[in-house]
Scaffold this motif. Structure first.
Motif, PDB file in Angstrom:
ATOM      1  N   TRP A   1       0.880  -1.124   0.027  1.00 25.35           N
ATOM      2  CA  TRP A   1      -0.049   0.125   0.046  1.00 25.35           C
ATOM      3  C   TRP A   1       0.898   1.345   0.230  1.00 25.35           C
ATOM      4  O   TRP A   1       2.045   1.156   0.515  1.00 25.35           O
ATOM      5  CB  TRP A   1      -0.920  -0.004   1.308  1.00 25.35           C
ATOM      6  CG  TRP A   1      -1.654  -1.410   1.454  1.00 25.35           C
ATOM      7  CD1 TRP A   1      -1.350  -2.507   1.987  1.00 25.35           C
ATOM      8  CD2 TRP A   1      -3.104  -1.448   0.988  1.00 25.35           C
ATOM      9  NE1 TRP A   1      -2.200  -3.245   2.058  1.00 25.35           N
ATOM     10  CE2 TRP A   1      -3.478  -2.750   1.366  1.00 25.35           C
ATOM     11  CE3 TRP A   1      -3.848  -0.370   0.253  1.00 25.35           C
ATOM     12  CZ2 TRP A   1      -4.637  -3.192   1.099  1.00 25.35           C
ATOM     13  CZ3 TRP A   1      -5.288  -1.132   0.063  1.00 25.35           C
ATOM     14  CH2 TRP A   1      -5.421  -2.323   0.342  1.00 25.35           C
ATOM     15  N   GLU A   2       0.300   2.365  -0.315  1.00 21.49           N
ATOM     16  CA  GLU A   2       1.098   3.561  -0.524  1.00 21.49           C
ATOM     17  C   GLU A   2      -0.071   4.571  -0.061  1.00 21.49           C
ATOM     18  O   GLU A   2      -1.155   4.554  -0.582  1.00 21.49           O
ATOM     19  CB  GLU A   2       1.606   3.952  -1.801  1.00 21.49           C
ATOM     20  CG  GLU A   2       2.943   3.263  -2.207  1.00 21.49           C
ATOM     21  CD  GLU A   2       3.205   3.808  -3.452  1.00 21.49           C
ATOM     22  OE1 GLU A   2       2.811   4.500  -4.191  1.00 21.49           O
ATOM     23  OE2 GLU A   2       4.821   3.343  -3.891  1.00 21.49           O
TER      24      GLU A   2
ATOM     25  N   ARG B   1       4.628   4.091   2.807  1.00 16.77           N
ATOM     26  CA  ARG B   1       4.415   2.615   2.173  1.00 16.77           C
ATOM     27  C   ARG B   1       4.315   1.517   3.270  1.00 16.77           C
ATOM     28  O   ARG B   1       5.131   1.612   4.259  1.00 16.77           O
ATOM     29  CB  ARG B   1       5.688   2.394   1.371  1.00 16.77           C
ATOM     30  CG  ARG B   1       5.591   1.019   0.562  1.00 16.77           C
ATOM     31  CD  ARG B   1       6.845   1.112  -0.332  1.00 16.77           C
ATOM     32  NE  ARG B   1       6.816  -0.116  -1.332  1.00 16.77           N
ATOM     33  CZ  ARG B   1       7.015  -1.351  -1.078  1.00 16.77           C
ATOM     34  NH1 ARG B   1       7.214  -1.703   0.196  1.00 16.77           N
ATOM     35  NH2 ARG B   1       6.801  -2.423  -2.031  1.00 16.77           N
TER      36      ARG B   1
ATOM     37  N   GLU C   1       3.865  -2.970   3.665  1.00 15.96           N
ATOM     38  CA  GLU C   1       3.630  -4.100   3.084  1.00 15.96           C
ATOM     39  C   GLU C   1       3.268  -4.964   4.197  1.00 15.96           C
ATOM     40  O   GLU C   1       3.763  -5.163   5.372  1.00 15.96           O
ATOM     41  CB  GLU C   1       5.284  -4.567   2.588  1.00 15.96           C
ATOM     42  CG  GLU C   1       5.107  -5.876   1.993  1.00 15.96           C
ATOM     43  CD  GLU C   1       6.354  -6.285   1.113  1.00 15.96           C
ATOM     44  OE1 GLU C   1       6.443  -7.118   0.687  1.00 15.96           O
ATOM     45  OE2 GLU C   1       7.179  -5.215   1.177  1.00 15.96           O
TER      46      GLU C   1
ATOM     47  N   SER D   1      -9.672   1.032  -0.901  1.00 14.43           N
ATOM     48  CA  SER D   1      -8.595   1.790  -0.024  1.00 14.43           C
ATOM     49  C   SER D   1      -9.096   1.776   1.431  1.00 14.43           C
ATOM     50  O   SER D   1      -9.989   1.270   1.680  1.00 14.43           O
ATOM     51  CB  SER D   1      -8.468   3.000  -0.394  1.00 14.43           C
ATOM     52  OG  SER D   1      -9.466   3.966  -0.106  1.00 14.43           O
ATOM     53  N   TRP D   2      -8.240   1.898   2.242  1.00 21.86           N
ATOM     54  CA  TRP D   2      -8.414   1.962   3.612  1.00 21.86           C
ATOM     55  C   TRP D   2      -7.489   3.178   4.328  1.00 21.86           C
ATOM     56  O   TRP D   2      -6.610   3.638   3.705  1.00 21.86           O
ATOM     57  CB  TRP D   2      -8.259   0.673   4.406  1.00 21.86           C
ATOM     58  CG  TRP D   2      -6.704   0.147   4.123  1.00 21.86           C
ATOM     59  CD1 TRP D   2      -6.111  -0.576   3.200  1.00 21.86           C
ATOM     60  CD2 TRP D   2      -5.557   0.441   5.121  1.00 21.86           C
ATOM     61  NE1 TRP D   2      -4.822  -0.563   3.621  1.00 21.86           N
ATOM     62  CE2 TRP D   2      -4.299  -0.176   4.681  1.00 21.86           C
ATOM     63  CE3 TRP D   2      -5.543   0.880   6.347  1.00 21.86           C
ATOM     64  CZ2 TRP D   2      -3.297  -0.347   5.480  1.00 21.86           C
ATOM     65  CZ3 TRP D   2      -4.430   1.157   7.089  1.00 21.86           C
ATOM     66  CH2 TRP D   2      -3.436   0.463   6.603  1.00 21.86           C
TER      67      TRP D   2
ATOM     68  N   LEU E   1      -4.650   4.849   2.486  1.00 23.63           N
ATOM     69  CA  LEU E   1      -3.672   3.850   1.361  1.00 23.63           C
ATOM     70  C   LEU E   1      -4.531   3.319   0.150  1.00 23.63           C
ATOM     71  O   LEU E   1      -5.440   3.075   0.521  1.00 23.63           O
ATOM     72  CB  LEU E   1      -3.135   2.826   2.579  1.00 23.63           C
ATOM     73  CG  LEU E   1      -2.018   3.133   3.775  1.00 23.63           C
ATOM     74  CD1 LEU E   1      -1.226   3.925   3.156  1.00 23.63           C
ATOM     75  CD2 LEU E   1      -2.780   3.885   4.702  1.00 23.63           C
ATOM     76  N   THR E   2      -3.720   3.340  -0.607  1.00 25.72           N
ATOM     77  CA  THR E   2      -4.031   2.732  -1.894  1.00 25.72           C
ATOM     78  C   THR E   2      -3.319   1.377  -2.364  1.00 25.72           C
ATOM     79  O   THR E   2      -2.024   1.495  -2.166  1.00 25.72           O
ATOM     80  CB  THR E   2      -4.307   3.752  -3.149  1.00 25.72           C
ATOM     81  OG1 THR E   2      -4.960   4.768  -2.533  1.00 25.72           O
ATOM     82  CG2 THR E   2      -4.851   3.171  -4.294  1.00 25.72           C
ATOM     83  N   LYS E   3      -3.783   0.204  -2.720  1.00 23.74           N
ATOM     84  CA  LYS E   3      -3.136  -0.590  -3.197  1.00 23.74           C
ATOM     85  C   LYS E   3      -2.148  -0.699  -4.316  1.00 23.74           C
ATOM     86  O   LYS E   3      -2.739  -0.247  -5.278  1.00 23.74           O
ATOM     87  CB  LYS E   3      -4.036  -2.242  -3.001  1.00 23.74           C
ATOM     88  CG  LYS E   3      -3.047  -3.187  -3.368  1.00 23.74           C
ATOM     89  CD  LYS E   3      -4.070  -4.714  -3.324  1.00 23.74           C
ATOM     90  CE  LYS E   3      -4.747  -5.107  -2.171  1.00 23.74           C
ATOM     91  NZ  LYS E   3      -5.519  -6.338  -2.089  1.00 23.74           N
TER      92      LYS E   3
END
Length: 214
Positions: free
Chosen positions: A32-33, A55, A57, A169-170, A195-197
């Protein structure tokens, strides 16, 4: 918590596929970023607000048993930078764990400034919100710091709220209550981001073995 009579025997019917057994944690799996992070932290001349890039992981681990207690989980690494400088602003590692039998969820965390914690909550598959908490002085779900941090920036409590969104996202809000040396009131150290995958998770090691043998 009520303990069973047999605290030694581990379950035999364990599914090797962690991603199929993560329950409410499944939506966290992957890489995620987030570019909209905001941190509010204490400084000598008052609170400082900084924006950050993050970031995260989160990769599945093999099932873990404490006798009859069974966890499925994710190993994670958080790395944060700010726009002002390239060096690391925050680094954190740990695990997210889920016990299907009780709905218990755990987040363990360790940061390389001499602090660790284990935060707990409850959730079920399909929940759109996760909340975990830890408190200083608790022997089950607590916070442990170096002597310096405990005297200068004592962490009394930690609470993390995660919200899952319909677009995949979350986002999270992290509240850490600090007693800063020389201050009369607790300081709320807050971080939040969305965060977006950017990549799917790998398989856990046992699942790779089983699939390779099939």
């Amino acid at each position: 918590m009520e303990l069973p009579d047999d605290i030694f025997t581990e379950p035999e019917d364990v599914d090797p596929e962690t991603l199929a057994n993560l329950g409410p944690l499944l939506r966290l799996a992957g890489v995620w970023e987030g570019e909209r992070g905001v941190d509010v932290n204490p400084k000598g001349d008052g609170p400082e607000t900084r924006k950050y890039y993050e970031r995260i992981e989160m990769q599945p681990i093999d099932p873990q048993a404490n006798g009859p207690q069974l966890f499925y989980g994710l190993r994670y690494h958080v790395h944060i930078n700010t726009r002002e400088e390239d060096i690391t602003f925050h680094d954190q590692v740990g695990y997210w764990l889920y016990e299907a039998a009780t709905g218990l969820i755990l987040q363990t965390l360790a940061i390389p400034r001499g602090q660790i914690a284990i935060a707990a909550g409850h959730a079920k598959a399909g929940d759109k919100r996760l909340v975990v908490k830890a408190e200083r002085g608790q022997t089950e779900y607590g916070i442990c710091s170096t002597t310096f941090l405990d005297l200068a920036f004592r962490t009394d409590s930690y609470e993390l709220t995660v919200d899952f969104h319909d677009d995949g996202s979350w986002s999270y809000v992290s509240d850490t209550m600090l007693m800063v040396k020389g201050r009369d009131e607790l300081f709320r150290h807050r971080d939040h981001n969305r965060l977006t995958k950017i990549a799917e998770p790998d398989l856990n090691p046992w699942a790779k073995i089983v699939r390779g043998a099939a």
